[in-house]
Scaffold this motif. Structure first.
Motif, PDB file in Angstrom:
ATOM      1  N   VAL A   1     -12.568  38.112  -0.871  1.00 31.66           N
ATOM      2  CA  VAL A   1     -11.214  37.852  -0.382  1.00 31.66           C
ATOM      3  C   VAL A   1     -10.489  37.010  -1.434  1.00 31.66           C
ATOM      4  N   VAL A   2      -9.228  37.335  -1.693  1.00 33.17           N
ATOM      5  CA  VAL A   2      -8.421  36.587  -2.659  1.00 33.17           C
ATOM      6  C   VAL A   2      -7.468  35.668  -1.910  1.00 33.17           C
ATOM      7  N   TYR A   3      -7.551  34.375  -2.210  1.00 34.05           N
ATOM      8  CA  TYR A   3      -6.664  33.371  -1.613  1.00 34.05           C
ATOM      9  C   TYR A   3      -5.836  32.696  -2.709  1.00 34.05           C
ATOM     10  N   PRO A   4      -4.662  32.196  -2.361  1.00 30.17           N
ATOM     11  CA  PRO A   4      -3.857  31.454  -3.326  1.00 30.17           C
ATOM     12  C   PRO A   4      -4.321  30.002  -3.425  1.00 30.17           C
ATOM     13  N   ALA A   5      -4.496  29.508  -4.630  1.00 33.05           N
ATOM     14  CA  ALA A   5      -4.883  28.112  -4.821  1.00 33.05           C
ATOM     15  C   ALA A   5      -3.765  27.203  -4.323  1.00 33.05           C
ATOM     16  N   GLY A   6      -4.160  26.038  -3.803  1.00 27.47           N
ATOM     17  CA  GLY A   6      -3.172  25.054  -3.391  1.00 27.47           C
ATOM     18  C   GLY A   6      -2.593  25.265  -2.019  1.00 27.47           C
ATOM     19  N   ILE A   7      -3.019  26.297  -1.322  1.00 27.74           N
ATOM     20  CA  ILE A   7      -2.549  26.549   0.038  1.00 27.74           C
ATOM     21  C   ILE A   7      -3.718  26.334   0.993  1.00 27.74           C
ATOM     22  N   SER A   8      -3.515  25.533   2.018  1.00 23.44           N
ATOM     23  CA  SER A   8      -4.602  25.076   2.877  1.00 23.44           C
ATOM     24  C   SER A   8      -5.206  26.203   3.695  1.00 23.44           C
ATOM     25  N   ASP A   9      -6.446  25.985   4.137  1.00 30.71           N
ATOM     26  CA  ASP A   9      -7.108  26.941   5.027  1.00 30.71           C
ATOM     27  C   ASP A   9      -6.329  27.100   6.327  1.00 30.71           C
ATOM     28  N   GLU A  10      -5.709  26.019   6.786  1.00 27.63           N
ATOM     29  CA  GLU A  10      -4.922  26.092   8.018  1.00 27.63           C
ATOM     30  C   GLU A  10      -3.762  27.074   7.861  1.00 27.63           C
ATOM     31  N   THR A  11      -3.087  27.006   6.717  1.00 24.16           N
ATOM     32  CA  THR A  11      -1.963  27.905   6.462  1.00 24.16           C
ATOM     33  C   THR A  11      -2.428  29.351   6.325  1.00 24.16           C
ATOM     34  N   LEU A  12      -3.668  29.548   5.849  1.00 26.37           N
ATOM     35  CA  LEU A  12      -4.188  30.897   5.610  1.00 26.37           C
ATOM     36  C   LEU A  12      -4.799  31.538   6.850  1.00 26.37           C
ATOM     37  N   GLU A  13      -4.742  30.843   7.987  1.00 23.52           N
ATOM     38  CA  GLU A  13      -5.342  31.378   9.212  1.00 23.52           C
ATOM     39  C   GLU A  13      -4.813  32.772   9.576  1.00 23.52           C
ATOM     40  N   PRO A  14      -3.507  33.043   9.488  1.00 27.91           N
ATOM     41  CA  PRO A  14      -3.044  34.405   9.813  1.00 27.91           C
ATOM     42  C   PRO A  14      -3.694  35.483   8.954  1.00 27.91           C
ATOM     43  N   GLN A  15      -3.917  35.187   7.664  1.00 28.93           N
ATOM     44  CA  GLN A  15      -4.576  36.170   6.804  1.00 28.93           C
ATOM     45  C   GLN A  15      -6.009  36.407   7.263  1.00 28.93           C
ATOM     46  N   ARG A  16      -6.699  35.327   7.655  1.00 24.08           N
ATOM     47  CA  ARG A  16      -8.076  35.475   8.126  1.00 24.08           C
ATOM     48  C   ARG A  16      -8.118  36.259   9.434  1.00 24.08           C
ATOM     49  N   LYS A  17      -7.140  36.023  10.307  1.00 28.88           N
ATOM     50  CA  LYS A  17      -7.104  36.765  11.573  1.00 28.88           C
ATOM     51  C   LYS A  17      -6.913  38.261  11.317  1.00 28.88           C
ATOM     52  N   GLU A  18      -6.090  38.584  10.339  1.00 27.87           N
ATOM     53  CA  GLU A  18      -5.905  39.996   9.976  1.00 27.87           C
ATOM     54  C   GLU A  18      -7.220  40.610   9.508  1.00 27.87           C
ATOM     55  N   LEU A  19      -7.975  39.860   8.711  1.00 28.34           N
ATOM     56  CA  LEU A  19      -9.270  40.347   8.235  1.00 28.34           C
ATOM     57  C   LEU A  19     -10.236  40.542   9.400  1.00 28.34           C
ATOM     58  N   HIS A  20     -10.238  39.606  10.343  1.00 34.40           N
ATOM     59  CA  HIS A  20     -11.125  39.723  11.505  1.00 34.40           C
ATOM     60  C   HIS A  20     -10.793  40.974  12.315  1.00 34.40           C
ATOM     61  N   THR A  21      -9.511  41.223  12.498  1.00 40.28           N
ATOM     62  CA  THR A  21      -9.091  42.419  13.240  1.00 40.28           C
ATOM     63  C   THR A  21      -9.484  43.690  12.487  1.00 40.28           C
TER      64      THR A  21
END
Length: 464
Positions: free
Chosen positions: A210-230
């Motif tokens: 999975v590719v994430y942007p540096a400097g952006i918190s895990d909390e902010t990235l939760e929607p992206q993770r939810k999309e992956l889970h779905t």
């Protein structure tokens, strides 16, 4: 999860690519358009003879697009993938070979072949025309370093030629994912650096990147993770937090504590037992670690360290694992009854355990098991806890504490097994000793049903 007994080779390709280009304007849409053009140019270079791989620490060079190398007689298209092993240094945790076979699963340590990426600036066999273009408009040159980290799995007998094509495809694919990441998270003139992370998933025998942007918190990235889970059909337990990244062999070797050691011992037969197991990763803490002689009084502290490590490695807590003194200071902050606890070498019980977890931001439930209770009923509740919450639990019977990582129940025979992490272990952290003495499935005899027990069930926060 990656199989523990596999001869497969994992090729890990790393390196920094310069993404660069020109911008005529610096508004967000023009920046994104310029970045998109730069990615197209970079992907075309990867798909050309300019793309080179080097075996780390060696003289081997590979040109995947043309299937050329500095050892053509050995690494021709029809050669087996394992032929490369004579030219490179393998990353492998050989300590796993010493784990006792009578207790553990069959283990074949994963072999990682590390390759470094390069781009050839000029080629001696190609004469290029130089075109000078005069531009009167003001333009801005940009440059962004992309930390590529690609994994490719191969069987030792796979043809080498086919694998080289996979290298090109895998790096190109990651560059495309990095472009998507940048396009999604670029705001105004702020362009994040994309970073690749590799994760294990329950039903997959390879890694998921999975590719994430540096400097952006895990909390902010939760929607992206939810999309992956779905997309992947995963439940509500976390899998893609940065702290859950896969531990490569050198990571395991260099880690201060042994992690998730129960995965190396077999489960009870799932056809006979309903099984609940702790989800995710934790570090193993026990007597005498870190130079602290806590024999006879420190079992609860070691259990707390293991529990908090679980929250840390699942990304819920971003702090170092507390020491005994840290826990005692937490207790002082809880209430006056603990004012003189710092430096004391007395065992602590369920009230103190729950108080410390609460102070650390972890809610928990306490299950009381009294003599003559039906342990079978309680065991089913524990199985449900592992299915729903997934956290390790602490069992206290005065004056000792134990960590339970799993429970297995046979509904017909009422047979029960408990996966116990032995915090009373006093040996070194050599893999063979830790697996031999640190973790074990124990039968109902593990419980002295004449004694009362208190079980602390830490609760998992919501969200993935």
């Amino acid at each position: 999860m990656l199989p523990l007994d596999s001869e497969d080779l994992l090729f890990r390709i790393k390196g920094g690519f310069q993404l660069e280009g020109m911008l005529s304007k610096t508004d967000e849409s023009d920046i994104k358009a310029g970045l998109s053009e730069a990615f197209k140019d970079l992907i075309s270079k990867v798909n050309s003879h300019a793309f080179i791989l080097n075996g780390l620490g060696g003289s081997l060079y590979l040109w995947p697009k043309s299937h050329a190398s500095t050892s053509p007689s050995e690494l021709h298209d029809d050669a087996r993938c394992k032929s490369i092993l004579k030219f490179v240094t393998i990353e492998v945790n050989d300590s796993l070979k010493r784990i006792p076979k009578k207790k553990s699963l069959k283990i074949t340590p994963l072999k990682v072949v590390n390759l470094q990426m390069l781009l050839e600036v000029t080629r001696p066999d190609v004469i290029e025309n130089v075109i000078v273009h005069c531009e009167t408009k003001s333009r801005l040159h940009f440059r962004l370093n992309l930390p590529i980290d690609v994994v490719v799995f191969a069987k030792p007998e796979d043809p080498w030629g086919k694998l080289q094509d996979q290298f090109v495809e895998a790096v190109s694919s990651q560059l495309s994912e990095m472009e998507k990441c940048i396009q999604k998270y670029t705001k105004g003139q702020s362009v994040p650096v994309p970073q690749a992370f590799h994760f294990e998933l329950p039903e997959k025998t390879t890694l998921t990147t999975v590719v994430y942007p540096a400097g952006i918190s895990d909390e902010t990235l939760e929607p992206q993770r939810k999309e992956l889970h779905t997309e992947l059909g995963l439940g509500d337990k976390p899998f893609f937090r940065r702290s859950m990244v896969y531990q490569f062999p050198n990571d395991e070797i260099n880690h201060k504590y042994r992690r998730t050691i129960h995965k190396y011992i077999p489960l009870p037969n799932p056809e006979d037992f309903k099984i609940g197991i702790a989800h995710g990763s934790y570090s193993y803490h026990h007597y005498l670690q870190d130079g602290v002689n806590d024999i006879e009084w420190g079992s609860a502290y070691r259990g707390l360290q293991t529990i908090i490590s679980w929250y840390k490695y699942q990304g819920y807590i971003d702090k170092p694992i507390p020491t005994h003194e840290d826990f005692q200071k937490m207790m002082v902050n809880v209430g006056e009854e603990f004012v003189n606890v710092v430096g004391v070498t007395d065992p602590i019980g369920p009230f103190e355990i729950e108080s410390v977890l609460t102070h650390a931001g972890i809610s928990s439930n306490i299950m009381n098991i009294r003599p003559n209770n039906q342990v079978h009923m309680e065991a089913n509740e524990l199985v449900a806890h592992f299915h729903q919450q997934g956290t390790p639990i602490i069992m206290y019977v005065e004056p000792m504490s134990y960590v339970i990582l799993g429970v297995a129940v046979n509904e017909e025979t009422k047979e029960m097994k408990f996966l116990v992490l032995n915090v009373l272990y006093t040996g070194d952290d050599d893999w063979s000793n830790v697996i031999e003495k640190g973790v074990e499935w124990k039968s109902l005899e593990f419980w002295d049903q004449r004694e009362p027990y208190d079980i602390c069930l830490p609760q998992r926060p919501e969200g993935v």
